[in-house]
Design an enzyme around this catalytic site. Structure first.
Site, PDB file in Angstrom:
ATOM      1  N   LYS A   1      53.452 133.374   7.032  1.00  0.00           N
ATOM      2  CA  LYS A   1      54.774 132.747   6.979  1.00  0.00           C
ATOM      3  C   LYS A   1      55.470 133.362   5.762  1.00  0.00           C
ATOM      4  O   LYS A   1      55.045 133.140   4.619  1.00  0.00           O
ATOM      5  CB  LYS A   1      54.614 131.231   6.821  1.00  0.00           C
ATOM      6  CG  LYS A   1      55.924 130.482   6.655  1.00  0.00           C
ATOM      7  CD  LYS A   1      55.683 128.978   6.536  1.00  0.00           C
ATOM      8  CE  LYS A   1      56.902 128.281   5.967  1.00  0.00           C
ATOM      9  NZ  LYS A   1      56.636 126.865   5.644  1.00  0.00           N
TER      10      LYS A   1
ATOM     11  N   SER B   1      62.480 123.611  -0.411  1.00  0.00           N
ATOM     12  CA  SER B   1      62.391 124.879   0.311  1.00  0.00           C
ATOM     13  C   SER B   1      63.197 125.985  -0.365  1.00  0.00           C
ATOM     14  O   SER B   1      64.318 125.763  -0.843  1.00  0.00           O
ATOM     15  CB  SER B   1      62.912 124.689   1.739  1.00  0.00           C
ATOM     16  OG  SER B   1      62.928 125.930   2.406  1.00  0.00           O
ATOM     17  N   ALA B   2      62.623 127.171  -0.353  1.00  0.00           N
ATOM     18  CA  ALA B   2      63.331 128.359  -0.859  1.00  0.00           C
ATOM     19  C   ALA B   2      64.577 128.654  -0.012  1.00  0.00           C
ATOM     20  O   ALA B   2      65.456 129.405  -0.442  1.00  0.00           O
ATOM     21  CB  ALA B   2      62.395 129.562  -0.864  1.00  0.00           C
ATOM     22  N   ASP B   3      64.663 128.045   1.174  1.00  0.00           N
ATOM     23  CA  ASP B   3      65.858 128.232   2.020  1.00  0.00           C
ATOM     24  C   ASP B   3      67.129 127.805   1.272  1.00  0.00           C
ATOM     25  O   ASP B   3      68.188 128.401   1.437  1.00  0.00           O
ATOM     26  CB  ASP B   3      65.763 127.383   3.299  1.00  0.00           C
ATOM     27  CG  ASP B   3      64.657 127.837   4.242  1.00  0.00           C
ATOM     28  OD1 ASP B   3      64.045 128.896   3.993  1.00  0.00           O
ATOM     29  OD2 ASP B   3      64.407 127.107   5.228  1.00  0.00           O
TER      30      ASP B   3
ATOM     31  N   GLU C   1      65.308 134.069  13.397  1.00  0.00           N
ATOM     32  CA  GLU C   1      64.110 134.089  12.550  1.00  0.00           C
ATOM     33  C   GLU C   1      62.841 134.149  13.401  1.00  0.00           C
ATOM     34  O   GLU C   1      62.875 133.928  14.612  1.00  0.00           O
ATOM     35  CB  GLU C   1      64.073 132.852  11.652  1.00  0.00           C
ATOM     36  CG  GLU C   1      63.969 131.543  12.413  1.00  0.00           C
ATOM     37  CD  GLU C   1      63.338 130.428  11.591  1.00  0.00           C
ATOM     38  OE1 GLU C   1      62.249 130.636  11.021  1.00  0.00           O
ATOM     39  OE2 GLU C   1      63.927 129.333  11.526  1.00  0.00           O
TER      40      GLU C   1
ATOM     41  N   LYS D   1      66.296 118.045   9.214  1.00  0.00           N
ATOM     42  CA  LYS D   1      65.317 117.156   9.835  1.00  0.00           C
ATOM     43  C   LYS D   1      64.972 116.003   8.914  1.00  0.00           C
ATOM     44  O   LYS D   1      64.912 116.164   7.702  1.00  0.00           O
ATOM     45  CB  LYS D   1      64.046 117.958  10.079  1.00  0.00           C
ATOM     46  CG  LYS D   1      63.532 117.849  11.486  1.00  0.00           C
ATOM     47  CD  LYS D   1      62.390 118.793  11.724  1.00  0.00           C
ATOM     48  CE  LYS D   1      62.747 120.229  11.579  1.00  0.00           C
ATOM     49  NZ  LYS D   1      63.037 120.856  10.432  1.00  0.00           N
TER      50      LYS D   1
ATOM     51  N   VAL E   1      63.765 130.989   7.214  1.00  0.00           N
ATOM     52  CA  VAL E   1      65.223 131.041   7.083  1.00  0.00           C
ATOM     53  C   VAL E   1      65.598 131.876   5.853  1.00  0.00           C
ATOM     54  O   VAL E   1      66.442 132.774   5.919  1.00  0.00           O
ATOM     55  CB  VAL E   1      65.823 129.622   6.993  1.00  0.00           C
ATOM     56  CG1 VAL E   1      67.283 129.663   6.559  1.00  0.00           C
ATOM     57  CG2 VAL E   1      65.691 128.910   8.339  1.00  0.00           C
TER      58      VAL E   1
END
Ligand code: PSU
Ligand code: MN
Length: 306
Positions: free
Chosen positions: A88, A142-144, A27, A161, A108
């Site tokens: 981003k 997160s959209a991840d 990424e 994390k 990601v």
């Protein structure tokens, strides 16, 4: 318009495709928003080299000049590392950035989308986004995680994390049917530390078994990615108590300064680095490199059974 018209593969990636070599996606948000210059560019280059040294071909991904770039030149890496106006780019941002010729560093989620478009199955990074602490109020998820539920790319990372709510992140992944495989670990690593109070779904001992698990998932038509959680090397791991204090402070400052949306994660990463006197950056660099070794080996095994 054909989807290929949106993609631009580097010479190295084109050649790898012709030769049927394993390719590993990387990424670029980690370069533009995750680490400071010049360590970001240096790390990006070293990570690419580690992947080559382990028998695979690196493909760092970004949105540049109206194209999805799969594989970046040295100049492009340098540009992403230095520029302060690069977006981003997550899933929602990709079409706008391409249509208006604006440059974006892929998260990601976005890197998974682009990797799948280029038929790349393995992706190496540091940490994934997740459910943020306090998400029951902020709804900051997160959209991840959604991407992991639908896009067929495996993400090698160092776990979640603890700026995140790790338990809620695990619950979300369970709901969405995303397997979380530990690489030679029962405990879910927490990025800066090798363990957390949470367990992975399965502890997988070898790269070839990991490749088999991925292959089986996708052959069964079970769409979506997988999280491959690889603990930070012992010598770079940080003290859990210290990190918890640092992260609490960083979260408090984010709250006080009213940081919201896509700025939250970069703000917290920079704050943690500041509060640890740069030690968290050393840890971050070490764990990404370690992930590159494992990811390249998994990509090699995956190609062997393909
Ligand atoms: N975690 C890190 N470093 C990073 C990121 C996460 O340790 O650079 C980046 C990744 O690109 C990830 C993104 O996809 O932050 C998640 O942002 P958000 O929480 O806004 O979805
Ligand atoms: Mn968010």
């Amino acid at each position: 318009m054909n989807i290929e018209n949106y993609l631009e593969l580097s010479k190295e990636v084109q050649q790898a495709k012709r030769d049927g070599l394993p390719i590993v996606a990387l990424e670029s948000t980690i370069i533009s928003h995750g680490m400071p210059y010049p360590q970001n560019v240096k790390t990006a280059r070293e990570v690419e080299q580690i992947i080559r040294d382990h028998g695979a071909v690196p493909a760092t991904i970004a949105i540049l000049n109206g194209k999805v770039k799969i594989g970046l030149s040295d100049e492009e890496l340098e540009y992403l590392g230095k520029a302060t106006d690069v977006y981003k780019a997550s899933r929602r941002d990709i079409p706008y950035l391409i249509a208006t010729n604006k440059d974006g560093a892929t998260t990601v989620a976005a890197t998974m989308i682009c990797a799948e478009l280029a038929d790349i199955a393995v992706f190496v990074t540091g940490g994934i986004g997740g459910v943020h602490r306090g998400a029951e109020q902020s709804m900051d998820i997160s959209a991840d995680l959604e991407e992991l539920s639908m896009t067929n790319v495996a993400v090698v990372c160092a776990g979640a994390k603890s700026i995140l709510d790790i338990q809620l992140t695990m619950e979300y992944l369970e709901t969405k049917g995303v397997p979380v495989y530990g690489f030679q670990t029962d405990s879910l690593p927490a990025f800066y530390t090798r363990t957390s109070p949470f367990s992975v779904n399965y502890n997988i001992q070898s790269e070839s078994d990991m490749a088999k698990a991925l292959k089986t998932k996708w052959e069964l038509g079970l769409n979506g990615g997988a999280v491959i959680a690889n603990p930070i090397p012992e010598e770079f791991a940080m003290n859990e108590g210290t990190m918890n204090d640092v992260i609490s402070k960083a979260l408090q400052e984010a709250e006080e300064q009213g940081i919201k949306g896509k700025d939250v994660t970069p703000f917290l990463l920079a704050k943690v680095k500041e509060l640890t006197g740069g030690k968290s950056l050393d840890a971050n660099i070490a764990l990404v490199k370690n992930n590159a070794v494992v990811g390249a080996k998994i990509a090699v095994e995956y190609t062997n059974i393909k």
